[in-house]
Structures are given as C-alpha cells and as structure tokens.
Design a protein around this motif. Structure first.
Motif, PDB file in Angstrom:
ATOM      1  N   GLY A 148      37.812  34.772  53.445  1.00 41.53           N
ATOM      2  CA  GLY A 148      39.073  35.020  52.753  1.00 41.53           C
ATOM      3  C   GLY A 148      39.029  36.028  51.635  1.00 41.53           C
ATOM      4  N   PHE A 149      37.877  36.665  51.414  1.00 41.90           N
ATOM      5  CA  PHE A 149      37.797  37.681  50.363  1.00 41.90           C
ATOM      6  C   PHE A 149      38.237  39.037  50.895  1.00 41.90           C
ATOM      7  CE2 PHE A 149      34.894  34.510  48.640  1.00 41.90           C
ATOM      8  CZ  PHE A 149      35.184  34.539  47.288  1.00 41.90           C
ATOM      9  N   VAL A 150      38.902  39.815  50.038  1.00 40.23           N
ATOM     10  CA  VAL A 150      39.339  41.160  50.413  1.00 40.23           C
ATOM     11  C   VAL A 150      38.812  42.151  49.374  1.00 40.23           C
ATOM     12  CG1 VAL A 150      41.399  40.370  51.622  1.00 40.23           C
ATOM     13  CG2 VAL A 150      41.532  40.828  49.183  1.00 40.23           C
ATOM     14  N   PRO A 151      38.411  43.346  49.799  1.00 34.36           N
ATOM     15  CA  PRO A 151      37.894  44.346  48.860  1.00 34.36           C
ATOM     16  C   PRO A 151      38.937  44.690  47.795  1.00 34.36           C
ATOM     17  CG  PRO A 151      37.421  44.983  51.121  1.00 34.36           C
ATOM     18  CD  PRO A 151      38.371  43.826  51.195  1.00 34.36           C
ATOM     19  N   TYR A 152      38.460  44.818  46.567  1.00 38.34           N
ATOM     20  CA  TYR A 152      39.357  45.125  45.451  1.00 38.34           C
ATOM     21  C   TYR A 152      38.927  46.405  44.734  1.00 38.34           C
ATOM     22  CZ  TYR A 152      41.667  44.585  40.896  1.00 38.34           C
ATOM     23  OH  TYR A 152      42.393  44.792  39.746  1.00 38.34           O
ATOM     24  N   ARG A 153      37.668  46.493  44.345  1.00 33.40           N
ATOM     25  CA  ARG A 153      37.173  47.682  43.650  1.00 33.40           C
ATOM     26  C   ARG A 153      35.781  48.034  44.162  1.00 33.40           C
ATOM     27  NH1 ARG A 153      41.026  50.510  40.666  1.00 33.40           N
ATOM     28  NH2 ARG A 153      42.466  48.984  39.794  1.00 33.40           N
ATOM     29  N   ARG A 187      36.385  35.659  42.496  1.00 27.50           N
ATOM     30  CA  ARG A 187      35.818  36.952  42.831  1.00 27.50           C
ATOM     31  C   ARG A 187      34.361  36.823  43.255  1.00 27.50           C
ATOM     32  NH1 ARG A 187      38.233  40.943  38.084  1.00 27.50           N
ATOM     33  NH2 ARG A 187      40.349  40.115  38.096  1.00 27.50           N
ATOM     34  N   ILE A 188      33.891  37.835  43.952  1.00 28.78           N
ATOM     35  CA  ILE A 188      32.487  37.908  44.342  1.00 28.78           C
ATOM     36  C   ILE A 188      32.128  39.373  44.510  1.00 28.78           C
ATOM     37  CG2 ILE A 188      32.810  37.830  46.854  1.00 28.78           C
ATOM     38  CD1 ILE A 188      30.492  35.723  46.878  1.00 28.78           C
ATOM     39  N   GLU A 189      30.870  39.722  44.285  1.00 32.97           N
ATOM     40  CA  GLU A 189      30.413  41.106  44.444  1.00 32.97           C
ATOM     41  C   GLU A 189      29.342  41.168  45.526  1.00 32.97           C
ATOM     42  OE1 GLU A 189      30.993  43.355  40.163  1.00 32.97           O
ATOM     43  OE2 GLU A 189      29.068  42.400  40.576  1.00 32.97           O
ATOM     44  N   VAL A 190      29.254  42.325  46.181  1.00 37.22           N
ATOM     45  CA  VAL A 190      28.256  42.517  47.225  1.00 37.22           C
ATOM     46  C   VAL A 190      27.926  43.997  47.317  1.00 37.22           C
ATOM     47  CG1 VAL A 190      30.004  42.771  49.043  1.00 37.22           C
ATOM     48  CG2 VAL A 190      27.683  42.030  49.652  1.00 37.22           C
ATOM     49  N   GLU A 191      26.668  44.303  47.623  1.00 39.21           N
ATOM     50  CA  GLU A 191      26.308  45.691  47.874  1.00 39.21           C
ATOM     51  C   GLU A 191      27.037  46.180  49.122  1.00 39.21           C
ATOM     52  OE1 GLU A 191      22.185  46.479  48.093  1.00 39.21           O
ATOM     53  OE2 GLU A 191      21.768  45.860  46.022  1.00 39.21           O
ATOM     54  N   GLU A 192      27.539  47.396  49.054  1.00 39.16           N
ATOM     55  CA  GLU A 192      28.357  47.919  50.138  1.00 39.16           C
ATOM     56  C   GLU A 192      27.628  47.906  51.475  1.00 39.16           C
ATOM     57  OE1 GLU A 192      31.590  51.375  50.182  1.00 39.16           O
ATOM     58  OE2 GLU A 192      29.556  52.162  49.996  1.00 39.16           O
ATOM     59  N   HIS A 193      26.299  48.113  51.462  1.00 37.17           N
ATOM     60  CA  HIS A 193      25.544  48.193  52.713  1.00 37.17           C
ATOM     61  C   HIS A 193      24.956  46.849  53.131  1.00 37.17           C
ATOM     62  CE1 HIS A 193      26.114  52.468  52.720  1.00 37.17           C
ATOM     63  NE2 HIS A 193      25.532  52.602  51.541  1.00 37.17           N
ATOM     64  N   ASN A 194      25.250  45.782  52.403  1.00 38.32           N
ATOM     65  CA  ASN A 194      24.800  44.446  52.802  1.00 38.32           C
ATOM     66  C   ASN A 194      25.824  43.895  53.801  1.00 38.32           C
ATOM     67  OD1 ASN A 194      23.895  41.831  53.095  1.00 38.32           O
ATOM     68  ND2 ASN A 194      23.708  41.425  50.904  1.00 38.32           N
ATOM     69  N   THR A 195      25.757  44.408  55.025  1.00 45.25           N
ATOM     70  CA  THR A 195      26.785  44.111  56.027  1.00 45.25           C
ATOM     71  C   THR A 195      26.929  42.623  56.330  1.00 45.25           C
ATOM     72  OG1 THR A 195      26.427  46.300  56.995  1.00 45.25           O
ATOM     73  CG2 THR A 195      27.610  44.684  58.335  1.00 45.25           C
ATOM     74  N   PRO A 196      25.850  41.864  56.519  1.00 41.62           N
ATOM     75  CA  PRO A 196      26.026  40.433  56.829  1.00 41.62           C
ATOM     76  C   PRO A 196      26.789  39.686  55.740  1.00 41.62           C
ATOM     77  CG  PRO A 196      23.794  41.133  57.349  1.00 41.62           C
ATOM     78  CD  PRO A 196      24.426  42.259  56.595  1.00 41.62           C
ATOM     79  N   ALA A 197      26.419  39.926  54.467  1.00 38.43           N
ATOM     80  CA  ALA A 197      27.115  39.243  53.376  1.00 38.43           C
ATOM     81  C   ALA A 197      28.563  39.705  53.280  1.00 38.43           C
ATOM     82  CB  ALA A 197      26.392  39.493  52.056  1.00 38.43           C
ATOM     83  N   TYR A 198      28.784  41.010  53.444  1.00 35.50           N
ATOM     84  CA  TYR A 198      30.128  41.570  53.389  1.00 35.50           C
ATOM     85  C   TYR A 198      31.020  40.899  54.435  1.00 35.50           C
ATOM     86  CZ  TYR A 198      33.291  45.405  52.008  1.00 35.50           C
ATOM     87  OH  TYR A 198      34.322  46.146  51.492  1.00 35.50           O
ATOM     88  N   HIS A 199      30.537  40.791  55.654  1.00 39.70           N
ATOM     89  CA  HIS A 199      31.320  40.176  56.728  1.00 39.70           C
ATOM     90  C   HIS A 199      31.557  38.691  56.463  1.00 39.70           C
ATOM     91  CE1 HIS A 199      30.196  43.513  59.854  1.00 39.70           C
ATOM     92  NE2 HIS A 199      31.051  43.930  58.938  1.00 39.70           N
ATOM     93  N   VAL A 234      26.469  51.319  45.671  1.00 39.33           N
ATOM     94  CA  VAL A 234      27.855  50.930  45.437  1.00 39.33           C
ATOM     95  C   VAL A 234      27.964  49.421  45.565  1.00 39.33           C
ATOM     96  CG1 VAL A 234      30.249  51.068  46.246  1.00 39.33           C
ATOM     97  CG2 VAL A 234      28.810  53.120  46.251  1.00 39.33           C
ATOM     98  N   GLU A 235      28.511  48.781  44.549  1.00 35.63           N
ATOM     99  CA  GLU A 235      28.822  47.361  44.582  1.00 35.63           C
ATOM    100  C   GLU A 235      30.316  47.210  44.824  1.00 35.63           C
ATOM    101  OE1 GLU A 235      27.067  44.531  44.119  1.00 35.63           O
ATOM    102  OE2 GLU A 235      25.067  45.307  43.597  1.00 35.63           O
ATOM    103  N   VAL A 236      30.674  46.341  45.758  1.00 34.36           N
ATOM    104  CA  VAL A 236      32.081  46.095  46.057  1.00 34.36           C
ATOM    105  C   VAL A 236      32.497  44.785  45.410  1.00 34.36           C
ATOM    106  CG1 VAL A 236      33.827  45.821  47.849  1.00 34.36           C
ATOM    107  CG2 VAL A 236      31.862  47.319  48.242  1.00 34.36           C
ATOM    108  N   LEU A 237      33.557  44.824  44.627  1.00 32.27           N
ATOM    109  CA  LEU A 237      34.140  43.617  44.055  1.00 32.27           C
ATOM    110  C   LEU A 237      35.247  43.148  44.990  1.00 32.27           C
ATOM    111  CD1 LEU A 237      34.552  41.595  41.682  1.00 32.27           C
ATOM    112  CD2 LEU A 237      36.153  43.252  40.713  1.00 32.27           C
ATOM    113  N   LEU A 238      35.161  41.896  45.419  1.00 29.16           N
ATOM    114  CA  LEU A 238      36.158  41.330  46.314  1.00 29.16           C
ATOM    115  C   LEU A 238      36.902  40.211  45.610  1.00 29.16           C
ATOM    116  CD1 LEU A 238      33.228  41.627  48.181  1.00 29.16           C
ATOM    117  CD2 LEU A 238      34.994  41.580  49.921  1.00 29.16           C
TER     118      LEU A 238
END
Length: 278
Positions: free
Chosen positions: A264-269, A246-258, A123-127
């Motif tokens: 200032g990024f918030v999950p969108y899709r 916008r930026i994308e990150v793998e859902e399980h890439n916790t360090p990058a996600y945090h 799963v890729e998360v678009l923020l």
C-alpha cells in the motif's frame, strides 16, 4: 563575501527550520528535515551579521549526511558552495565522510551538483502509505505472533538486526540500547512458534510514523514473514488512528520496493545522495 558558518544550539533551530520551509515553498520540494532521528541532528547557520542566509542540517558524526538550504533572496552568490565546503571540512576534521541530500524534484539540484563537481551516488525513495491500497491481512499461521519489544528484548532485537543486515553485533547492540529506551522509538517483533524471526522499528510523533530498521533473519527469509510483520503492523497503526505512515528504500532495492508497494505504499519523494567519489 564569505558568511560566518557556525553550529548553533537547539534554541536557534526554529529560525533555521523556517528557512528550510521557505525554500520548500519556493522550490516546490520537501527537504529531508528529520528532528526525531536516532541521534539529534546538528544544525548550523550561515549569517552575514545578524542576517540568516543559509543553513545546514547534519545527520551522523563520522559519516555525515547533510542537507543545505540557501535563502532564495541570497542565491547565486556562492553561499551554497561555501556550505558544502564547510561540511567537507567538518567531516575531514573528524576523519569521516560526507554526503549532501537533495530532493530530486528541485530544478536547481542538477546544475548545482554539476557546478560543484558532485556526483549522485545513490537515491533513496520516500514512500507514503495510501490506506485505501493496504491489502487485507491474509490468513495468519496459527503460530504467528506480533508484539512490541520491551527493554529486556534488546538482545533479541540486536540478534535479528545483526543477522539480517550483516552488521557488527557490538554496533547494533549500542544502537538498540539507545533506541529501545527512547519513547519515540518502538521495535516490533514477529515470532513464529515463539521464535523471533523479524523486526521493524517505528519512529512516532503525534501525527506521523516512520518505519525503519526492517529485517528478517537470513535463514527465515523468503517465507513471507517480512510481509506478514509489515502488514500486521500497518493494520494496527491504521486502527490506532495513524494515517501519515512512511518508509524509505534504496531505489535499486527492487525486492523491498515491490514489497512496500504491494503493501500500500506509493512513491512520494526521491532523495539523491551527492558527493565526490574517492
């Protein structure tokens, strides 16, 4: 009934884009349709005679990431299955692999995947950036410098990306050579004491910026240089008038996600990658 599925020229893309937008409105989703990517996507149309009933957008050549859409008026007739099967045939003919991308908000995604025996592999998360949540720039080291890469920086950019991601240098070199002369793409370099340590890439159009290819040299990781580069870039983009960032990150890439959320990024899709495990 079997539709005719064929790759179409760019002159026929507007009709397909309209089909994807119609599906977005019907299903309250946002299919990942990126036309300003590193390489132009391939688009295919499914038709019964002159009637457009479905479409495919494919990114990549040997490793295909495909997005499919079926006109709401033509669903439950097996067209979606035939579109996926056609993607698989094209990938097999090229000796490559394939995935189908889907907006996880779509109510039909899970039953469709189950019917075709497709498994969600990632799963890729678009923020999206919320400008109100961007923190102020911290006190910058006196020897910290951020600049746009020029054409003669190709070797520097290649070295950082290859080191950060562990990718083969020759492949990264070709990728950078394609992007660094393309006005849609701009690389941003972060330097400490004149030594390039981090890079990110901006894909820009008149209204939107996508941040991608964001990496820090391995020996320099954990020192805050990635956060400094990202925040410096965000402040400059906002000052230039960009608000859709916008930026994308793998859902399980916790360090990058945090990190992205802290900037200032918030999950969108959430975009699921579906395929069949080998």
């Amino acid at each position: 009934m079997t539709p005719d599925i064929a790759i179409v020229p760019a002159s026929e893309w507007p009709e397909l884009i309209a089909l994807f937008e119609r599906c977005n409105r019907t299903d309250s989703i946002e299919l990942p349709l990126y036309l300003n990517t590193d390489l132009a996507p391939t688009m295919a149309a499914a038709r019964f005679g002159d009637t457009l009933v479905g479409g495919i957008v494919m990114y990549g050549y040997f490793a295909i990431e495909a997005v499919i859409a079926v006109d709401p008026a033509w669903r439950r007739r097996g067209i979606g299955r035939q579109l996926v099967d056609q993607v698989a045939r094209w990938a097999q003919a090229r000796g490559g692999s394939w995935l189908v991308l889907a907006d996880e908000a779509g109510a039909c995604v899970a039953p469709f995947a189950a019917a075709l025996d497709l498994q969600r592999l990632n799963v890729e998360v678009l923020l999206h950036l919320d400008p109100a949540q961007v923190p102020p720039l911290p006190a910058l080291p006196p020897n910290w410098h951020v600049r746009l890469a020029e054409t003669d920086d190709a070797a520097v950019v290649t070295a950082i990306i290859a080191d950060a991601f562990g990718d083969p240098v020759e492949k990264v070199e070709a990728f950078v050579a394609d992007c660094i002369t393309n006005p849609v793409h701009r690389f941003v370099i972060g330097e400490i004491a004149g030594i390039p340590v981090a890079v990110l890439r901006l894909l820009r159009d008149e209204q939107r910026v996508m941040i991608a290819t964001f990496g820090v040299r391995r020996e320099q990781q954990g020192r805050g240089y990635g956060r400094l580069l990202l925040l410096t870039t965000l402040h400059r983009l906002l000052a230039a008038g960009y608000t859709d960032i916008r930026i994308e990150v793998e859902e399980h890439n916790t360090p990058a996600y945090h990190l992205y959320q802290a900037c200032g990024f918030v999950p969108y899709r959430r975009y699921g990658q579906y395929g069949r495990r080998s």
